[in-house]
Design a protein around this motif. Structure first.
Motif, PDB file in Angstrom:
ATOM      1  N   ASN A 213       0.830  -1.199   0.000  1.00 20.52           N
ATOM      2  CA  ASN A 213       0.000   0.000   0.000  1.00 20.52           C
ATOM      3  C   ASN A 213       0.876   1.266   0.000  1.00 20.52           C
ATOM      4  O   ASN A 213       1.561   1.556   0.978  1.00 20.52           O
ATOM      5  CB  ASN A 213      -0.898  -0.051   1.253  1.00 20.52           C
ATOM      6  CG  ASN A 213      -1.876   1.094   1.322  1.00 20.52           C
ATOM      7  OD1 ASN A 213      -1.558   2.221   0.938  1.00 20.52           O
ATOM      8  ND2 ASN A 213      -3.070   0.802   1.819  1.00 20.52           N
ATOM      9  N   ASP A 215       0.190   4.444   0.247  1.00 21.71           N
ATOM     10  CA  ASP A 215      -0.141   5.465   1.256  1.00 21.71           C
ATOM     11  C   ASP A 215       0.400   5.067   2.625  1.00 21.71           C
ATOM     12  O   ASP A 215       0.921   5.907   3.381  1.00 21.71           O
ATOM     13  CB  ASP A 215      -1.658   5.668   1.346  1.00 21.71           C
ATOM     14  CG  ASP A 215      -2.233   6.130   0.009  1.00 21.71           C
ATOM     15  OD1 ASP A 215      -1.532   6.886  -0.696  1.00 21.71           O
ATOM     16  OD2 ASP A 215      -3.351   5.703  -0.331  1.00 21.71           O
ATOM     17  N   ASP A 218       4.062   5.709   2.656  1.00 21.99           N
ATOM     18  CA  ASP A 218       4.358   7.134   2.874  1.00 21.99           C
ATOM     19  C   ASP A 218       4.180   7.518   4.339  1.00 21.99           C
ATOM     20  O   ASP A 218       4.990   8.265   4.902  1.00 21.99           O
ATOM     21  CB  ASP A 218       3.423   8.016   2.025  1.00 21.99           C
ATOM     22  CG  ASP A 218       3.856   8.031   0.560  1.00 21.99           C
ATOM     23  OD1 ASP A 218       5.005   7.619   0.273  1.00 21.99           O
ATOM     24  OD2 ASP A 218       3.035   8.441  -0.287  1.00 21.99           O
ATOM     25  N   ARG A 219       3.098   6.989   4.951  1.00 16.59           N
ATOM     26  CA  ARG A 219       2.849   7.349   6.356  1.00 16.59           C
ATOM     27  C   ARG A 219       3.958   6.804   7.258  1.00 16.59           C
ATOM     28  O   ARG A 219       4.414   7.486   8.181  1.00 16.59           O
ATOM     29  CB  ARG A 219       1.482   6.816   6.808  1.00 16.59           C
ATOM     30  CG  ARG A 219       0.392   7.873   6.651  1.00 16.59           C
ATOM     31  CD  ARG A 219      -0.980   7.322   6.975  1.00 16.59           C
ATOM     32  NE  ARG A 219      -1.708   7.168   5.720  1.00 16.59           N
ATOM     33  CZ  ARG A 219      -2.588   6.208   5.451  1.00 16.59           C
ATOM     34  NH1 ARG A 219      -2.860   5.276   6.347  1.00 16.59           N
ATOM     35  NH2 ARG A 219      -3.181   6.174   4.291  1.00 16.59           N
TER      36      ARG A 219
END
Ligand code: PLP
Length: 384
Positions: A213, A215, A218-219
């Motif tokens: 994933n 996202d 990135d988190r």
């Protein structure tokens, strides 16, 4: 460490539980060259070797992303944070595991909900999960304990039916396969530890998150690095949980040897299987859909403590992983569980014994252990 009494039984050869120096000796030059390259570049924080190792480890697992962090504990904690799990949420995991599977759930403010293990595979019992699901459940966190994968397909099915995330505690399972797919690629995000004695171990604390994933990747990239992707711009929650470049350089070298080391562990396990077959101990079960990596080789016996003592007298080191089930650990008293709540995990805690297991364990070492187990069974059979 076991005390080898000099002179008392000189014909008996001890067997260490793990042997990191034997593991590193053949790759010493490679490792030192990789570490020296980091020293020469001076990029100690999130340097070139970190990026390279992340990309190599993601390819190894068959995932799109890997984010190096400072431990397996942090990997689990940051996964939970990246998925927004916190106060009021419940995460289902297993009573038969290590402290660091469960504690990160509390650290983010969520509540661990335990279920029992399956007595054969000793991992979370998929049949017991559904009754633990409530309106607050957000995720299921199976553990691939001892390097044998949990049965992920029924867990995924349940999670999909209830709209839950699935994560893996793959801290003991580098390289193990579930129905042909690598541990780490079997869920929404997985945590690995590179604690020195793990199948892939750093020269200190280290860990990694793998995920498909973007996202979430990135988190976690921001969470591990002060909430920041661009220096001095802090966008959100942040911690200092980065993987040191020096550790990444060591891990990059050792990753190239992981499959060989895992194969050596499987061979040692097959020696054990043959040598212990006729004895009064239960050997690990392997599911037909699994290729385990034997982080630990764990047998079961009613006389566990006496057997451990007898092996120790011959310089054979053993361990217990773990002597107290999670719900009976004082640290988790506040969860409100009681003795009897998870009978399989409780019984395992009293019966399990981890025998020496490492990539350099020779057939002759296994024979020494098996002889000691046989001698113990013969003498204890006459008294029990
Ligand atoms: C080792 C381990 C962890 C924690 O890893 P650290 O790197 O020591 O923080 C978590 N879960 C399991 C099952 C482990 O074996």
């Amino acid at each position: 460490m076991t005390d080898l009494k000099a002179g008392s039984s000189s014909e008996l050869k001890g067997v260490p539980f793990v042997d990191l120096s034997a593991e590193h000796q053949p790759i010493n030059d490679e490792i030192r060259a990789a570490v020296n390259a980091v020293i020469d570049r001076g990029d100690f924080i999130l340097g070139e070797a970190t990026a390279r190792f992340e990309s190599d480890f993601a390819s190894y697992c068959g995932t799109a992303h890997a984010l190096g962090v400072d431990s397996g504990f942090s990997a689990l904690e940051l996964i939970l944070r990246a998925f927004g799990i916190g106060p009021g949420d419940e995460v289902i995991t297993v009573a038969n595991t290590f402290y660091s599977t469960v504690r990160p759930i509390e650290v983010v403010g969520a509540t661990p909900v335990l279920v029992d293990a399956d007595p054969e595979l000793r991992n979370i019992d998929p049949n017991l999960i559904e009754s633990a699901i409530t309106a607050s459940t957000k995720a299921i966190l199976p553990v691939h304990l001892y390097g044998h994968p949990a049965d992920m397909a029924p867990i995924r099915e349940l999670a999909d039916a209830h709209g839950l995330h699935v994560f893996e505690d793959a801290c003991q399972a580098h390289g193990s396969l579930y129905r042909g797919a690598r541990a780490g690629s079997l869920s929404d995000a997985a945590a690995f530890s590179f604690y020195p004695s793990k199948n892939l171990g750093a020269f200190g604390d280290a860990g990694i998150v793998v995920t498909d994933n973007p996202d979430v990747a990135d988190r976690i990239r921001a969470l591990r690095n002060l909430g920041s992707v661009v220096k001095y711009q802090h966008e959100g929650d942040g911690f200092n949980r980065r993987l040191d470049t020096i550790q990444a350089a060591v891990l990059g070298v050792k990753l190239r040897h992981l499959d060989g080391h895992n194969q050596a562990r499987r061979e040692a396990a097959s020696y054990y299987r043959d040598a212990l077959a006729e004895l009064d101990v239960a050997l690990p079960t392997v599911a037909e859909w699994a290729e385990p990596v034997y982080h630990l080789y764990v047998i079961e016996t009613a006389n566990r403590d006496a057997l451990a003592h007898a092996l120790g007298e011959r310089g054979i080191q053993t361990g217990i992983h773990y002597p107290v089930a999670i719900h009976l650990q004082p640290a988790f008293r506040s969860l409100g569980y009681q003795a009897g709540d998870f009978p399989v995990s409780e019984e395992l805690a009293g019966r399990i014994l981890s025998l020496p297991m490492h990539p350099n364990l020779a057939c002759s070492d296994v024979a020494v252990v098996a002889d000691a187990v046989r001698d113990f069974s013969t003498t204890s059979a006459t008294v029990s």
